[in-house]
Design an enzyme around this catalytic site. Structure first.
Site, PDB file in Angstrom:
ATOM      1  N   HIS A 178     -15.174  12.664 -30.196  1.00  0.00           N
ATOM      2  CA  HIS A 178     -15.561  14.072 -30.248  1.00  0.00           C
ATOM      3  C   HIS A 178     -17.035  14.263 -29.874  1.00  0.00           C
ATOM      4  CE1 HIS A 178     -15.611  18.094 -32.560  1.00  0.00           C
ATOM      5  NE2 HIS A 178     -14.698  18.227 -31.622  1.00  0.00           N
ATOM      6  N   LYS A 180     -20.612  14.754 -27.925  1.00  0.00           N
ATOM      7  CA  LYS A 180     -21.063  15.548 -26.788  1.00  0.00           C
ATOM      8  C   LYS A 180     -22.515  15.187 -26.482  1.00  0.00           C
ATOM      9  CE  LYS A 180     -17.794  18.555 -28.572  1.00  0.00           C
ATOM     10  NZ  LYS A 180     -17.154  18.505 -29.871  1.00  0.00           N
ATOM     11  N   ASP A 185     -32.062  11.048 -16.713  1.00  0.00           N
ATOM     12  CA  ASP A 185     -33.171  10.129 -16.435  1.00  0.00           C
ATOM     13  C   ASP A 185     -33.634   9.371 -17.673  1.00  0.00           C
ATOM     14  OD1 ASP A 185     -33.101  10.812 -13.774  1.00  0.00           O
ATOM     15  OD2 ASP A 185     -34.808  12.192 -13.865  1.00  0.00           O
ATOM     16  N   HIS A 414     -18.018  28.091 -33.198  1.00  0.00           N
ATOM     17  CA  HIS A 414     -17.861  26.691 -32.816  1.00  0.00           C
ATOM     18  C   HIS A 414     -19.092  25.863 -33.162  1.00  0.00           C
ATOM     19  CE1 HIS A 414     -16.656  23.282 -30.075  1.00  0.00           C
ATOM     20  NE2 HIS A 414     -15.473  23.641 -30.542  1.00  0.00           N
ATOM     21  N   LYS A 416     -21.618  23.685 -35.230  1.00  0.00           N
ATOM     22  CA  LYS A 416     -21.478  22.753 -36.348  1.00  0.00           C
ATOM     23  C   LYS A 416     -22.894  22.344 -36.760  1.00  0.00           C
ATOM     24  CE  LYS A 416     -17.852  21.264 -33.330  1.00  0.00           C
ATOM     25  NZ  LYS A 416     -17.048  22.414 -33.484  1.00  0.00           N
ATOM     26  N   ASP A 421     -33.158  23.723 -47.511  1.00  0.00           N
ATOM     27  CA  ASP A 421     -34.483  23.986 -48.070  1.00  0.00           C
ATOM     28  C   ASP A 421     -35.509  24.397 -47.018  1.00  0.00           C
ATOM     29  OD1 ASP A 421     -33.544  23.338 -50.616  1.00  0.00           O
ATOM     30  OD2 ASP A 421     -34.023  21.215 -50.362  1.00  0.00           O
TER      31      ASP A 421
END
Length: 519
Positions: A178, A180, A185, A414, A416, A421
């Site tokens: 999952h 991403k 470079d 979508h 996450k 604090d």
């Protein structure tokens, strides 16, 4: 027993036998990795446009990493395309989903053009979303400077054999990558929650996601590259050209198609945004807020998470320690939120200890996975009784196009992320659900930086505002109430807002089924 019943029983026994054999021999049935080892290319100071853009800032912030939050979908697309155009050495990308739509093909074109300039391109995709896309993948892979590999792939690419393999290897194939990441470079990385597809870049006419990326420079990029290399060289990953092949005619047709598509009016909307509005300098020469800190880490689960016994290496353990350090307030954003009894108890205990806990997730009408909503709803009353503040994103008016069994909605959350604090937090791919905790590999940025924490807290307040969300509470009888604060006084709704009878029925059935571990 009649003939039909006997055949049904025989079929059921056969399926059970195949599943058991698949469980026993899953590793033996899995295709073997055959790709040569590969590693991130070393940085050469001043060699590329990316080097020259970030080096002055890195020199001014030694041993620190810089982060820029990217919440706008068009900016997220443009930043990827612009950095691909500025690349001069390497481009490494790993994604759970890379759709064969206009944004996916345009970014595929950017990979091809970078390779044409001499850039080495490596693309790692989870195999779950590649069905029917082999021709496009092999066409890109045919370039001598592009290599594409697949995570935990099916040996059989189509037809009945693929269905049979999915059945036999079902338990093994349930583990997905999952992660991403977009790494240019070995100098700049983009990590977060976005996959590649129209709905992630505000490009869909039917459904779009509120999502979040963070663009990174500094030592955390080395961490992202090390994670990429670990997956790239894992035994769970094999080259696409070892799995399938297509003809030169098919390759030429695909390349001609994406080149023609780049000249369409729809494509120009995005390409002009790249050319005119999101130069690299905007991100790393002071035109946008850059948050610098020595206390940032890009972390990931191991590639073979389901076979690893060392749980301290799992991302969930790092997140649990950080969340456990909350002193006053935690704001959590999770589109797919299934806390389970243990995490629910910890959240309620935190409130009892005097801490403020807030959560924003999808409403039923906005959730694109109804089964997940069924799992989440099981814990909603316990959270509210324990003092947890709960908000649910509303479906955006006029965009809902109907739901399937697994869902489909006009506007969904979508992102996450969480912030603690007003000083530390997380942005990445990890949902607060059992699948992210135990089944899928996940990745993201853990940080301690007040400026980035404030930006993320502002995003939480925006998403949970009355314009976008309902506040969920309990009435005097202990029943759920959704407050719509767009009016004064707030409207009080006593059933899942904007949802249909069908949606509510499916979510209820899913709530009853013993499938929480798979959500």
């Amino acid at each position: 027993m009649n003939k039909l019943a006997r055949r049904s029983l025989q079929g059921l026994v056969l399926i059970v036998v195949l599943v058991v054999l698949g469980w026993i021999f899953a590793d033996q049935l899995m295709p073997r990795a055959v790709g040569a080892p590969g590693h991130a290319l070393p940085v050469v100071p001043g060699q590329t446009a990316i080097d020259r853009a970030v080096e002055p800032q890195l020199a001014a912030h030694p041993d620190e990493s810089g982060a820029v939050m990217v919440s706008d979908g068009l900016d997220a697309f443009a930043l990827r395309a612009a950095t691909a155009r500025a690349s001069g050495r390497s481009l490494d990308a790993m994604y759970y989903i890379w759709h064969d739509d206009i944004t996916g093909r345009l970014l595929g074109r950017e990979l091809w053009m970078a390779a044409e300039r001499g850039v080495r391109v490596r693309l790692l995709l989870d195999d779950m979303d590649t069905a029917g896309k082999d021709a496009a993948l092999v066409a890109l892979d045919a370039h001598p400077r592009i290599e594409i590999r697949l995570y935990n792939p099916a040996r059989n690419r189509s037809g009945p054999d693929r269905v049979l393999e999915m059945l036999v290897r079902g338990l093994n194939l349930n583990h997905r990558m999952h992660n991403k990441a977009w790494i240019v470079d070995n100098r700049l990385a983009i990590v977060g929650g976005r996959n590649i597809g129209e709905e992630y870049f505000d490009a869909s006419t039917e459904a779009n996601f509120h999502d979040m990326d963070v663009a990174l420079a500094g030592p955390v990029v080395d961490q992202a590259s090390a994670i990429f290399d670990r997956f790239w060289n894992s035994e769970a990953v094999i080259p696409v050209d070892a799995m399938t092949s297509v003809s030169k005619k098919e390759i030429d047709a695909f390349l001609a198609m994406i080149e023609a598509e780049s000249n369409t009016e729809a494509a120009q909307k995005y390409l002009l945004r790249v050319a005119r509005e999101v130069p690299i300098a905007d991100y790393f020469e002071g035109a946008v807020p850059i948050h610098w800190s020595a206390r940032m880490q890009v972390l990931s689960d191991p590639p073979l998470k389901w076979k690893e016994d060392s749980r301290p290496e799992w991302l969930v353990e790092h997140l649990a320690r950080q969340l456990g350090s909350t002193r006053q307030q935690a704001m959590l954003i999770s589109p797919y939120f299934v806390p389970g009894e243990s995490f629910t108890g910890k959240l309620v205990a935190s409130v009892a200890a005097g801490k403020e806990i807030g959560i924003i997730t999808n409403s039923l009408a906005a959730n694109d996975v109804l089964a997940v909503h069924g799992g989440y709803s099981r814990y909603r009353k316990d959270l509210l009784k324990g003092g947890v503040k709960l908000h649910e994103l509303r479906a955006q008016p006029g965009e809902v196009t109907g739901h399937s069994l697994l869902g489909s909605s006009g506007a969904s959350l979508h992102t996450k992320a969480y912030v603690i604090d007003d000083e530390q937090g997380f942005i990445g791919s990890f949902n607060l659900d059992p699948r992210s905790m135990k089944l899928n590999t996940e990745m993201g940025l853990l940080f301690e930086q007040p400026g980035l924490a404030k930006a993320l807290a502002d995003e939480y307040r925006y998403l949970s505002s009355p314009t976008l969300s309902y506040q969920v509470t309990l009435d005097e009888t202990g029943q759920l109430v959704w407050l719509d604060a767009r009016s004064t006084p707030p409207a009080r709704l006593h059933k899942e807002p904007e949802s249909s009878t069908w949606q509510r029925a499916v979510a209820t059935v899913m709530r009853w089924l013993p499938i929480e571990s798979q959500l």
